[in-house]
Design an enzyme around this catalytic site. Structure first.
Site, PDB file in Angstrom:
ATOM      1  N   CYS A  60     -62.336  38.705  42.623  1.00 57.77           N
ATOM      2  CA  CYS A  60     -62.021  38.779  41.000  1.00 57.77           C
ATOM      3  C   CYS A  60     -63.225  38.785  40.332  1.00 57.77           C
ATOM      4  CB  CYS A  60     -61.080  37.559  40.695  1.00 57.77           C
ATOM      5  SG  CYS A  60     -59.235  37.375  41.182  1.00 57.77           S
TER       6      CYS A  60
ATOM      7  N   CYS B 123     -56.336  34.663  37.176  1.00 58.25           N
ATOM      8  CA  CYS B 123     -55.371  34.297  38.336  1.00 58.25           C
ATOM      9  C   CYS B 123     -55.526  32.966  38.649  1.00 58.25           C
ATOM     10  CB  CYS B 123     -55.409  35.307  39.605  1.00 58.25           C
ATOM     11  SG  CYS B 123     -56.833  34.847  40.470  1.00 58.25           S
TER      12      CYS B 123
ATOM     13  N   GLU C 143     -63.937  36.898  37.730  1.00 53.80           N
ATOM     14  CA  GLU C 143     -64.345  35.433  37.289  1.00 53.80           C
ATOM     15  C   GLU C 143     -65.203  34.697  38.412  1.00 53.80           C
ATOM     16  OE1 GLU C 143     -61.245  37.218  37.210  1.00 53.80           O
ATOM     17  OE2 GLU C 143     -59.973  36.471  35.580  1.00 53.80           O
TER      18      GLU C 143
ATOM     19  N   GLU D 191     -62.892  45.440  44.640  1.00 56.43           N
ATOM     20  CA  GLU D 191     -61.822  45.712  45.774  1.00 56.43           C
ATOM     21  C   GLU D 191     -62.250  46.161  47.274  1.00 56.43           C
ATOM     22  OE1 GLU D 191     -58.705  47.874  43.556  1.00 56.43           O
ATOM     23  OE2 GLU D 191     -58.359  46.277  42.342  1.00 56.43           O
TER      24      GLU D 191
ATOM     25  N   CYS E 293     -58.755  31.860  40.308  1.00 56.13           N
ATOM     26  CA  CYS E 293     -60.039  31.696  39.536  1.00 56.13           C
ATOM     27  C   CYS E 293     -59.856  30.563  38.733  1.00 56.13           C
ATOM     28  CB  CYS E 293     -60.094  33.041  38.737  1.00 56.13           C
ATOM     29  SG  CYS E 293     -60.436  34.403  39.659  1.00 56.13           S
TER      30      CYS E 293
ATOM     31  N   ASN F  29     -64.437  42.788  39.294  1.00 60.23           N
ATOM     32  CA  ASN F  29     -63.548  42.714  40.271  1.00 60.23           C
ATOM     33  C   ASN F  29     -64.297  43.697  41.252  1.00 60.23           C
ATOM     34  OD1 ASN F  29     -62.528  44.277  38.504  1.00 60.23           O
ATOM     35  ND2 ASN F  29     -60.922  44.555  39.524  1.00 60.23           N
TER      36      ASN F  29
HETATM   37  O1  LIG Z   1     -58.178  36.655  37.678  1.00 59.47           O
HETATM   38  C1  LIG Z   1     -58.218  37.920  38.025  1.00 59.47           C
HETATM   39  C2  LIG Z   1     -57.072  38.456  38.541  1.00 59.47           C
HETATM   40  C3  LIG Z   1     -57.150  39.751  38.956  1.00 59.47           C
HETATM   41  N1  LIG Z   1     -58.396  40.468  39.024  1.00 59.47           N
HETATM   42  C4  LIG Z   1     -58.434  41.739  39.851  1.00 59.47           C
HETATM   43  C5  LIG Z   1     -58.348  41.691  41.202  1.00 59.47           C
HETATM   44  C6  LIG Z   1     -57.905  43.007  41.317  1.00 59.47           C
HETATM   45  O2  LIG Z   1     -59.052  43.874  41.619  1.00 59.47           O
HETATM   46  C7  LIG Z   1     -57.147  43.590  40.276  1.00 59.47           C
HETATM   47  C8  LIG Z   1     -55.538  43.454  40.191  1.00 59.47           C
HETATM   48  O3  LIG Z   1     -55.028  42.440  40.665  1.00 59.47           O
HETATM   49  O4  LIG Z   1     -57.716  42.633  39.281  1.00 59.47           O
HETATM   50  C9  LIG Z   1     -59.435  39.748  38.615  1.00 59.47           C
HETATM   51  O5  LIG Z   1     -60.581  40.398  38.733  1.00 59.47           O
HETATM   52  N2  LIG Z   1     -59.193  38.605  38.129  1.00 59.47           N
HETATM   53 ZN   LIG Z   2     -58.791  35.632  40.145  1.00 55.69          ZN
END
Ligand SMILES: O=c1ccn([C@H]2C[C@H](O)[C@@H](CO)O2)c(=O)[nH]1
Ligand SMILES: [Zn+2]
Length: 133
Positions: free
Chosen positions: A57, A90, A59, A48, A93, A46
């Site tokens: 994300c 999530c 994935e 940000e 994804c 991920n």
């Molecule tokens: O499917 C997911 C859900 C969340 N996150 C990350 C996004 C964010 O940086 C952190 C908190 O939501 O987790 C992912 O990488 N994948």
């Molecule tokens: Zn996601």
């Protein structure tokens, strides 16, 4: 079915890339390792942003990475993260996984134990190309 040795290798790859996550806001790191049908492993973490909604994300990062490398057919996806238990993907994804029909989705725990799911389990009644026919 992906064999245990390969799954162990994918978990290791997901943990490595999880360590490179850029998550200064949530402090929640996620790693994904995607096995292409050609045997290549594509990873993503991920990433940000101060404008939170721009976050990608792990994935989707892994899937887009693979597609950019020319791979569109996959055998399995492993997800690791900072959850106390399984790190689940999530909804966004899951929808992108459906686009590429990823057959095996493996969610790992901090102790590297894992559970395997099908897309049908994670995203029943999927909206896909056939929905628009
Ligand atoms: O499917 C997911 C859900 C969340 N996150 C990350 C996004 C964010 O940086 C952190 C908190 O939501 O987790 C992912 O990488 N994948
Ligand atoms: Zn996601």
């Amino acid at each position: 079915m992906t064999d245990e040795t390969t799954i162990a290798r994918l978990i290791r790859a997901a943990r490595d890339v999880q360590g490179r996550a850029y998550a200064p806001y949530s402090h929640f790191r996620v790693g994904a390792a995607l096995l292409g049908e050609d045997g290549t492993v594509y990873t993503g973490c991920n990433v940000e942003n101060a404008s939170y909604g721009l976050t990608i994300c792990a994935e989707r990062n892994a899937i887009f990475h693979a597609v950019a490398c020319g791979c569109r057919r996959f055998a399995a996806l492993v997800i690791t993260g900072d959850s106390k238990d399984l790190t689940a993907p999530c909804g966004a994804c899951r929808q992108v996984m459906a686009e590429f029909a990823i057959p095996e989705i493996i969610l790992a725990r901090p102790d590297d134990s894992y559970e395997t799911f099908t897309l049908q389990q994670l995203l029943p009644l999927t909206f896909d190309e056939s929905s628009m026919a």
